[in-house]
Every structure is written in C-alpha cells, then in structure tokens.
Design an enzyme around this catalytic site. Structure first.
Site, short mmCIF file in Angstrom:
data_model
loop_
_atom_site.label_atom_id
_atom_site.label_comp_id
_atom_site.label_asym_id
_atom_site.label_seq_id
_atom_site.Cartn_x
_atom_site.Cartn_y
_atom_site.Cartn_z
N SER A 176 0.84 -1.19 0.00
CA SER A 176 0.00 0.00 0.00
C SER A 176 0.88 1.25 0.00
O SER A 176 1.69 1.43 -0.91
CB SER A 176 -0.96 -0.03 1.19
OG SER A 176 -1.95 0.97 1.07
N GLU A 181 -1.98 -2.95 -7.50
CA GLU A 181 -3.14 -3.12 -6.62
C GLU A 181 -3.72 -1.74 -6.40
O GLU A 181 -2.98 -0.76 -6.30
CB GLU A 181 -2.77 -3.84 -5.32
CG GLU A 181 -1.67 -3.19 -4.49
CD GLU A 181 -2.20 -2.33 -3.36
OE1 GLU A 181 -3.44 -2.22 -3.25
OE2 GLU A 181 -1.39 -1.76 -2.63
N HIS A 191 -4.89 -5.31 -0.57
CA HIS A 191 -5.78 -5.05 0.56
C HIS A 191 -6.77 -6.20 0.73
O HIS A 191 -7.91 -6.14 0.26
CB HIS A 191 -6.52 -3.73 0.37
CG HIS A 191 -5.64 -2.53 0.49
ND1 HIS A 191 -4.86 -2.07 -0.55
CD2 HIS A 191 -5.41 -1.68 1.53
CE1 HIS A 191 -4.20 -1.00 -0.16
NE2 HIS A 191 -4.51 -0.73 1.10
#
Length: 307
Positions: free
Chosen positions: A119, A208, A278
């Site tokens: 992330s 992502e 996630h």
C-alpha cells in the site's frame, strides 16, 4: 526536490535469515494501535527472530507515526544496523512518500536487507528498487502471514494463483511474460513520477488499487504513468485487489473498463484476480526478482528473495 536515485544497479544478493537474526519493526507511514504492535512483535519472535521495535514506532503525529525526522531515523537506524537482516513496516496509511529523499541508500547498498510492506509502503519499495535491493510486497497478517517467513528463509513461494471469484479476475487476457516483478499501489507509483525514475523496461508490473475516490483517480494515475514513459517496455501486468470498486460505476463504466482502456494499448499479457494487496489474508511476493506470469494458466511464479 532532487530525484531520489540514479538508474537502478544490478540486483544485490540477500542473505537468507537464520534463527536469532534481528528483524526491525518500524512505522514509516501511519501509526498502529498498541495491540497490533504487540502482535507483530510476538509473531516475529515466534519465528525465532529477535524483534527490534523502532524507537518511534508508536509515536503519533496526526495520522502519521511521528514526525518525518523521527520516522526516517527509525528506518535508517534499521538500515545501518548490521544485526538487522530485514525491515518490517507495521502498516501503510500515509506518510511514506515524505521520506523518499531521507533514506540512506548508500548504507542500504552496502548492507542489503529487504523491506516488507505494501500500500503506502510502495513509495519506499521504489527506493529499494532503485538501490537494486529486493523487497517484499505483503504483510505479516492473516492466515498467510508465514509466507513472509518462508521468503525470508530463502524459500521459493508457491505460485500465486488467480482467484476466479475475486472482483476483476476476468480482466485476464492470454499469453506469458517474464522479467523482474515490480510495482504495488497504483496511486503511490503515479505520485512518485518526477521524484523516482523507475526503470521498468522488461519488468512485469504489479498493480493493486484501493478506491479513495472515483474512476477518475485510476484514469489519471494510469495516464500519468503512461505519458511519463514509466511503463515503456513492461512485459506484462499482474493485477491484485481492486478494493472498493466491485459495486462502483460511473456513467456506465467500472474500474475494469478503465483498466482495459488504459492497459490494452501496451499489448502485454494481463493476469488479474491475484490475492495481492488489501485483503484479510494477502499473499506476499518478492519484488525486484525474476518472475513468470502465465495468463493462460492463471499463475504468477516468483523466484526466491534470497540467494
């Protein structure tokens, strides 16, 4: 701000971890509650490693784990400590981008050690990539936490398989691709254009995406990467989670329409629906090492992190 590093050198060999080695736990982005810090320390110690919690790991400065100098200090202390053989980031959130020019890359090249996170930590993975040091996209969380342990031991992970039930899996095309795997959070990659010069020629791009606003964010980020030349020469695309997009549409389009429109002109194989990013039980994979993407078989196979 000056650019973070010069073109990426050859990949540095990493030493596999042995029982008794030290693992640093740091918070370069947002802060975590005390229970997560304690759980993370306990997990690392249960693996037979010495857990070294950063001096400022539980500091709080707004949404970040302390001020920029403190967070950068913890990161550099870990990099410079010869007993520390891996650096585990406790969480993402926000704040990693602020530290890009503060990382001691000379010390990192002199004593290579992997960084673990995803992330917001994608910002720092880019520094490791520029330094030629492999890292790990993932987390010590969920039922697959021990994937990180196996990677640190130098084991080759199982192929990451497409989950046909995961939103976006049918974005997958056909064909195979190979090359070093690198990427991560789409927004962080785009935000770093002009700060970090990622040489992704011949790489398989990992993406992502976490929805914070609408489809325009995805379009702008992908377009920025495309127009900057950051994606020139990539050999394939591996797509992980598309969190928050499964029930979201904007004037007849969903995120898959945007991805298809922006990525199709690259003419490379796309493998989507991978359990990376996630998720409650994310898979962890090495970055900066060779991989094989097989869109037809639905697998991403990544080489070992360590020699």
């Amino acid at each position: 701000m000056s650019r973070v590093a010069q073109p990426r050198p050859q990949v540095a060999p990493l030493r596999r971890l042995e029982p008794g080695d030290a693992v640093a736990l740091v918070s370069p982005a947002s802060w975590s509650d005390e229970s997560w810090l304690a759980e993370s320390v306990a997990t690392v110690e249960s693996w037979g490693f010495k857990a070294r919690l950063g001096k400022h790991a539980d500091d709080r400065f707004g949404y970040m784990a302390g001020g920029d100098p403190e967070r950068a200090s913890d990161l550099n202390v870990a990099i410079r400590d010869p007993e520390v053989r891996a650096i585990l980031t406790l969480r993402g959130g926000s704040g990693s981008l602020r530290l890009l020019r503060d990382v001691d890359t000379d010390a990192l090249r002199a004593d290579p050690k992997p960084l673990i996170g995803f992330s917001d930590i994608t910002a720092l993975h880019q520094v490791w990539h520029q330094a030629g040091v492999p890292s790990v996209h993932g987390a010590v969380a969920g039922t697959r936490a021990e994937t990180v342990l196996r990677l640190l031991r130098g084991e080759t992970g199982e192929p990451v398989r497409r989950d046909n039930g995961q939103y976006g899996a049918y974005l997958t095309t056909t064909g195979t691709a190979s090359g070093p795997l690198f990427g991560g959070n789409l927004e962080m990659l785009a935000r770093s254009v002009g700060i970090v010069d990622n040489d992704l020629d011949g790489h398989v791009l990992l993406l992502e995406i976490h929805r914070t606003v609408g489809l325009g964010m995805v379009d702008r980020a992908l377009t920025q990467l495309l127009l900057s030349g950051a994606l020139d020469g990539i050999s394939g695309v591996a797509v992980g989670t598309l969190e928050g997009f499964d029930d979201y549409e904007d004037r007849g389009w969903n995120v898959l329409d945007v991805l298809r429109d922006r990525l199709s002109p690259l003419g490379v194989p796309i493998l989507a629906g991978l359990p990376l990013g996630h998720l409650e039980d994310p898979v962890s994979v090495p970055l900066g090492v060779e991989c094989e993407l097989d869109a037809d078989a639905g697998t991403l196979t990544v080489a070992a992190l360590s020699a």
